[in-house]
Motif scaffolding. Structure first.
Motif, PDB file in Angstrom:
ATOM      1  N   VAL A 127       0.830  -1.201   0.000  1.00 27.12           N
ATOM      2  CA  VAL A 127       0.000   0.000   0.000  1.00 27.12           C
ATOM      3  C   VAL A 127       0.867   1.255   0.000  1.00 27.12           C
ATOM      4  CG1 VAL A 127      -1.672   1.337   1.340  1.00 27.12           C
ATOM      5  CG2 VAL A 127      -1.953  -1.134   1.119  1.00 27.12           C
ATOM      6  N   VAL A 128       1.883   1.282   0.866  1.00 24.21           N
ATOM      7  CA  VAL A 128       2.751   2.463   0.951  1.00 24.21           C
ATOM      8  C   VAL A 128       3.484   2.688  -0.364  1.00 24.21           C
ATOM      9  CG1 VAL A 128       4.815   3.410   2.041  1.00 24.21           C
ATOM     10  CG2 VAL A 128       3.045   2.349   3.447  1.00 24.21           C
ATOM     11  N   ARG A 129       4.005   1.624  -0.957  1.00 24.51           N
ATOM     12  CA  ARG A 129       4.736   1.770  -2.210  1.00 24.51           C
ATOM     13  C   ARG A 129       3.806   2.226  -3.342  1.00 24.51           C
ATOM     14  NH1 ARG A 129       9.029   3.610  -3.489  1.00 24.51           N
ATOM     15  NH2 ARG A 129      10.281   2.197  -2.200  1.00 24.51           N
ATOM     16  N   ALA A 130       2.559   1.757  -3.327  1.00 27.17           N
ATOM     17  CA  ALA A 130       1.601   2.158  -4.366  1.00 27.17           C
ATOM     18  C   ALA A 130       1.221   3.625  -4.246  1.00 27.17           C
ATOM     19  CB  ALA A 130       0.358   1.286  -4.286  1.00 27.17           C
ATOM     20  N   THR A 131       1.080   4.125  -3.016  1.00 29.14           N
ATOM     21  CA  THR A 131       0.671   5.519  -2.814  1.00 29.14           C
ATOM     22  C   THR A 131       1.848   6.483  -2.835  1.00 29.14           C
ATOM     23  OG1 THR A 131       0.694   5.129  -0.415  1.00 29.14           O
ATOM     24  CG2 THR A 131      -1.422   4.948  -1.545  1.00 29.14           C
ATOM     25  N   HIS A 132       3.071   5.962  -2.695  1.00 27.90           N
ATOM     26  CA  HIS A 132       4.284   6.800  -2.743  1.00 27.90           C
ATOM     27  C   HIS A 132       5.296   6.136  -3.687  1.00 27.90           C
ATOM     28  CE1 HIS A 132       2.344   7.755   1.110  1.00 27.90           C
ATOM     29  NE2 HIS A 132       2.862   8.952   0.985  1.00 27.90           N
ATOM     30  N   PRO A 133       4.982   6.071  -4.974  1.00 32.34           N
ATOM     31  CA  PRO A 133       5.795   5.289  -5.913  1.00 32.34           C
ATOM     32  C   PRO A 133       7.228   5.782  -6.075  1.00 32.34           C
ATOM     33  CG  PRO A 133       4.179   6.624  -7.083  1.00 32.34           C
ATOM     34  CD  PRO A 133       3.829   6.706  -5.635  1.00 32.34           C
ATOM     35  N   LEU A 134       7.486   7.049  -5.795  1.00 28.71           N
ATOM     36  CA  LEU A 134       8.831   7.599  -5.987  1.00 28.71           C
ATOM     37  C   LEU A 134       9.587   7.797  -4.672  1.00 28.71           C
ATOM     38  CD1 LEU A 134       8.081  10.282  -8.743  1.00 28.71           C
ATOM     39  CD2 LEU A 134       8.794   7.900  -9.021  1.00 28.71           C
ATOM     40  N   ALA A 135       9.000   7.360  -3.568  1.00 32.58           N
ATOM     41  CA  ALA A 135       9.637   7.556  -2.264  1.00 32.58           C
ATOM     42  C   ALA A 135      10.881   6.679  -2.130  1.00 32.58           C
ATOM     43  CB  ALA A 135       8.653   7.230  -1.148  1.00 32.58           C
ATOM     44  N   PRO A 136      11.936   7.181  -1.486  1.00 29.99           N
ATOM     45  CA  PRO A 136      13.127   6.360  -1.231  1.00 29.99           C
ATOM     46  C   PRO A 136      12.778   5.156  -0.356  1.00 29.99           C
ATOM     47  CG  PRO A 136      13.550   8.682  -0.765  1.00 29.99           C
ATOM     48  CD  PRO A 136      12.071   8.552  -0.958  1.00 29.99           C
ATOM     49  N   ASP A 137      13.565   4.100  -0.470  1.00 32.01           N
ATOM     50  CA  ASP A 137      13.300   2.886   0.303  1.00 32.01           C
ATOM     51  C   ASP A 137      13.287   3.166   1.803  1.00 32.01           C
ATOM     52  OD1 ASP A 137      13.116   1.440  -2.013  1.00 32.01           O
ATOM     53  OD2 ASP A 137      15.164   0.663  -1.931  1.00 32.01           O
ATOM     54  N   GLU A 138      14.158   4.071   2.258  1.00 36.07           N
ATOM     55  CA  GLU A 138      14.218   4.374   3.694  1.00 36.07           C
ATOM     56  C   GLU A 138      12.909   4.988   4.182  1.00 36.07           C
ATOM     57  OE1 GLU A 138      16.347   5.374   1.443  1.00 36.07           O
ATOM     58  OE2 GLU A 138      18.188   4.259   1.890  1.00 36.07           O
ATOM     59  N   GLU A 139      12.322   5.862   3.366  1.00 36.61           N
ATOM     60  CA  GLU A 139      11.053   6.475   3.744  1.00 36.61           C
ATOM     61  C   GLU A 139       9.935   5.440   3.771  1.00 36.61           C
ATOM     62  OE1 GLU A 139       7.887   9.798   2.003  1.00 36.61           O
ATOM     63  OE2 GLU A 139      10.009   9.910   1.430  1.00 36.61           O
ATOM     64  N   VAL A 140       9.936   4.544   2.796  1.00 38.28           N
ATOM     65  CA  VAL A 140       8.936   3.478   2.766  1.00 38.28           C
ATOM     66  C   VAL A 140       9.087   2.593   3.997  1.00 38.28           C
ATOM     67  CG1 VAL A 140       8.146   1.418   1.540  1.00 38.28           C
ATOM     68  CG2 VAL A 140       8.719   3.490   0.264  1.00 38.28           C
ATOM     69  N   ASP A 141      10.326   2.259   4.341  1.00 45.71           N
ATOM     70  CA  ASP A 141      10.579   1.432   5.529  1.00 45.71           C
ATOM     71  C   ASP A 141      10.027   2.095   6.786  1.00 45.71           C
ATOM     72  OD1 ASP A 141      11.848  -0.449   3.964  1.00 45.71           O
ATOM     73  OD2 ASP A 141      13.876   0.240   4.450  1.00 45.71           O
ATOM     74  N   ASP A 142      10.234   3.412   6.913  1.00 45.56           N
ATOM     75  CA  ASP A 142       9.733   4.141   8.085  1.00 45.56           C
ATOM     76  C   ASP A 142       8.217   4.105   8.151  1.00 45.56           C
ATOM     77  OD1 ASP A 142      12.265   4.798   8.939  1.00 45.56           O
ATOM     78  OD2 ASP A 142      12.253   6.817   8.060  1.00 45.56           O
ATOM     79  N   LYS A 143       7.571   4.298   7.015  1.00 47.05           N
ATOM     80  CA  LYS A 143       6.104   4.309   6.984  1.00 47.05           C
ATOM     81  C   LYS A 143       5.535   2.930   7.303  1.00 47.05           C
ATOM     82  CE  LYS A 143       5.553   8.180   3.746  1.00 47.05           C
ATOM     83  NZ  LYS A 143       4.834   9.033   4.717  1.00 47.05           N
ATOM     84  N   VAL A 144       6.167   1.891   6.768  1.00 49.62           N
ATOM     85  CA  VAL A 144       5.697   0.534   7.040  1.00 49.62           C
ATOM     86  C   VAL A 144       5.875   0.195   8.518  1.00 49.62           C
ATOM     87  CG1 VAL A 144       6.111  -1.911   6.592  1.00 49.62           C
ATOM     88  CG2 VAL A 144       6.086  -0.280   4.695  1.00 49.62           C
ATOM     89  N   ALA A 145       7.036   0.525   9.068  1.00 44.59           N
ATOM     90  CA  ALA A 145       7.295   0.245  10.480  1.00 44.59           C
ATOM     91  C   ALA A 145       6.312   0.979  11.382  1.00 44.59           C
ATOM     92  CB  ALA A 145       8.730   0.636  10.835  1.00 44.59           C
ATOM     93  N   ALA A 146       6.010   2.234  11.025  1.00 43.93           N
ATOM     94  CA  ALA A 146       5.075   3.018  11.829  1.00 43.93           C
ATOM     95  C   ALA A 146       3.670   2.434  11.765  1.00 43.93           C
ATOM     96  CB  ALA A 146       5.064   4.470  11.339  1.00 43.93           C
ATOM     97  N   ARG A 147       3.280   1.959  10.586  1.00 38.85           N
ATOM     98  CA  ARG A 147       1.939   1.386  10.436  1.00 38.85           C
ATOM     99  C   ARG A 147       1.824   0.068  11.197  1.00 38.85           C
ATOM    100  NH1 ARG A 147      -1.262   1.698   4.814  1.00 38.85           N
ATOM    101  NH2 ARG A 147      -0.521   3.802   5.183  1.00 38.85           N
ATOM    102  N   VAL A 148       2.834  -0.767  11.089  1.00 39.06           N
ATOM    103  CA  VAL A 148       2.805  -2.056  11.780  1.00 39.06           C
ATOM    104  C   VAL A 148       2.835  -1.853  13.294  1.00 39.06           C
ATOM    105  CG1 VAL A 148       4.090  -4.191  12.167  1.00 39.06           C
ATOM    106  CG2 VAL A 148       3.822  -3.302   9.843  1.00 39.06           C
TER     107      VAL A 148
END
Length: 302
Positions: A127-148
Motif C-alpha cells: 500500500v505504501v509503495r503504491a501511494t508513494h511510488p517515488l519515495a526512497p526505500d528508507e522512507e517506505v521502511d519508516d512508513k511501514v514500520a510506523a503502520r505495523v
C-alpha cells in the motif's frame, strides 16, 4: 500525600507543555478534577497531557486558560505540540494515532483497503509503495514500520479498545498481494478475531445500497473525552469532533453494520478465503460477471 513524579520538560515539546500545565495548575491550588470541571474531559485525560502522553484538544486548552487565567497561553501553544510529529505518519493523522491508544471502542469502515490496524508488513508495504511510488526505500521502511507498530494496540493486556471492523467482501476477493502473502494477511485477521481482539463483519458484495457507498469512517469513543470520527482520502484526512456530525456518522455506520454478515459467518468467510489462497483456488467475483469479463477482454485486445 505522595509527591507526583517529576516531568522531564526537556524530553520534547509535549512534555515541556505538560510540565508547564502542571506547574500552573498546582500554582492555582487546583486538583485535576477541579481543573476539568465544566469541560467534556476527565481528570485522567488531563493527567496524560501533563505527562506529555496526549495532545491538548483546542477546546480543552481554551477551558484551561479561562480557569487558570493564563491569557490564552495553552490555547496558543497546543498547536505547537500537535506539530511535534512522529516519523512515519502524515501530519493529519497525528490526532488519530494518539487517540486510538486511549479509545474505549474503535469502529472502522474502509471499503477499498484493509484498515491499517489490521495490515501485515507485506500488505502495508504494498500500500505504501503504491501511494508513494517515488519515495526512497528508507522512507517506505519508516512508513511501514510506523503502520505495523500501531497494531501493537492489540498485544497489550490492558486498556485495549474493542475494535469492530466492517470489511467489504471485495477485499477478500481482489488481492493486491501474491497468494501466499494474501493468505497470511487474512489468517492474521482471523487469528485476531479468534483471540477476541477484534470483531470483523463482512459486507457482502451483493448487499445493495447502503449509507457508506462513498467515504471511509473510523469512529472512536473514550471513557474520558467526547467521541471522534476520522475520515480519509488520498493524501488528506479529517478528524471530526462536532457532536451533531459525529451523531450522523454514528447513524450511518449502524445502518452499514446492519447490512453486514454476523461476526461468526464473517470469520468463516475470512478463513475460507485464506484457505483458498493457500490452495490456489481463489476466484475473483468479476469471473462471474459477463459484462466485466467482456470489458476485460476488450482491454486485453487493445
Amino acid at each position: 500525600m505522595a509527591r507526583c513524579k517529576d516531568i522531564d520538560g526537556s524530553a520534547g515539546v509535549p512534555t515541556f507543555y505538560g510540565k508547564e500545565l502542571r506547574y500552573q495548575r498546582e500554582l492555582a491550588g487546583l486538583t485535576l478534577q477541579q481543573l476539568v470541571e465544566g469541560s467534556f474531559y476527565g481528570p485522567s485525560h488531563l493527567s496524560e497531557i501533563e505527562r506529555g502522553e496526549r495532545r491538548m484538544p483546542a477546546e480543552l486548552a481554551e477551558h484551561v486558560d479561562r480557569v487558570l487565567t493564563t491569557d490564552g497561553f495553552f490555547q496558543r501553544r497546543c498547536e505547537d505540540v500537535r506539530k511535534a510529529r512522529r516519523t512515519g505518519h502524515a501530519a493529519y493523522f497525528e490526532r488519530v494515532l494518539e487517540a486510538e491508544k486511549y479509545a474505549e471502542t474503535i469502529e472502522e469502515w474502509c471499503p477499498t483497503l484493509l484498515p491499517g490496524l489490521l495490515q501485515t508488513p507485506a500488505y502495508a508495504r504494498t500500500v505504501v509503495r503504491a501511494t508513494h511510488p517515488l519515495a526512497p526505500d528508507e522512507e517506505v521502511d519508516d512508513k511501514v514500520a510506523a503502520r505495523v507498530a500501531r497494531a501493537r494496540l492489540f498485544e497489550t493486556d490492558h486498556k485495549a479498545p474493542l475494535y469492530w471492523a466492517t470489511l467489504s467482501e471485495a477485499l477478500l476477493r481482489q488481492s493486491i498481494l501474491a497468494a501466499e502473502d494474501m493468505a497470511e494477511q487474512l489468517e492474521h485477521i482471523g487469528a485476531l478475531a479468534k483471540r477476541r481482539r477484534i470483531v470483523p463483519q463482512i459486507l457482502p458484495w451483493n448487499c445493495g445500497p447502503h449509507p457508506f457507498m462513498i467515504g471511509t469512517a473510523m469512529i472512536m469513543t473514550f471513557p474520558d473525552a467526547p467521541p471522534l470520527v476520522y475520515t480519509e482520502a488520498l493524501h488528506t484526512g479529517d478528524t471530526i469532533d462536532d457532536p451533531a456530525l459525529v451523531k450522523e456518522y454514528r447513524k450511518s455506520y449502524d445502518w452499514l453494520r446492519a447490512a453486514a454478515l454476523p461476526p461468526e459467518a464473517s470469520l468463516a468467510m475470512i478463513e475460507e478465503a485464506a484457505e483458498d489462497y493457500r490452495n490456489g483456488k481463489q476466484t475473483n467475483r468479476l469471473d462471474h460477471c459477463p459484462l466485466a469479463q467482456e470489458q476485460l477482454q476488450q482491454r486485453q485486445r487493445r
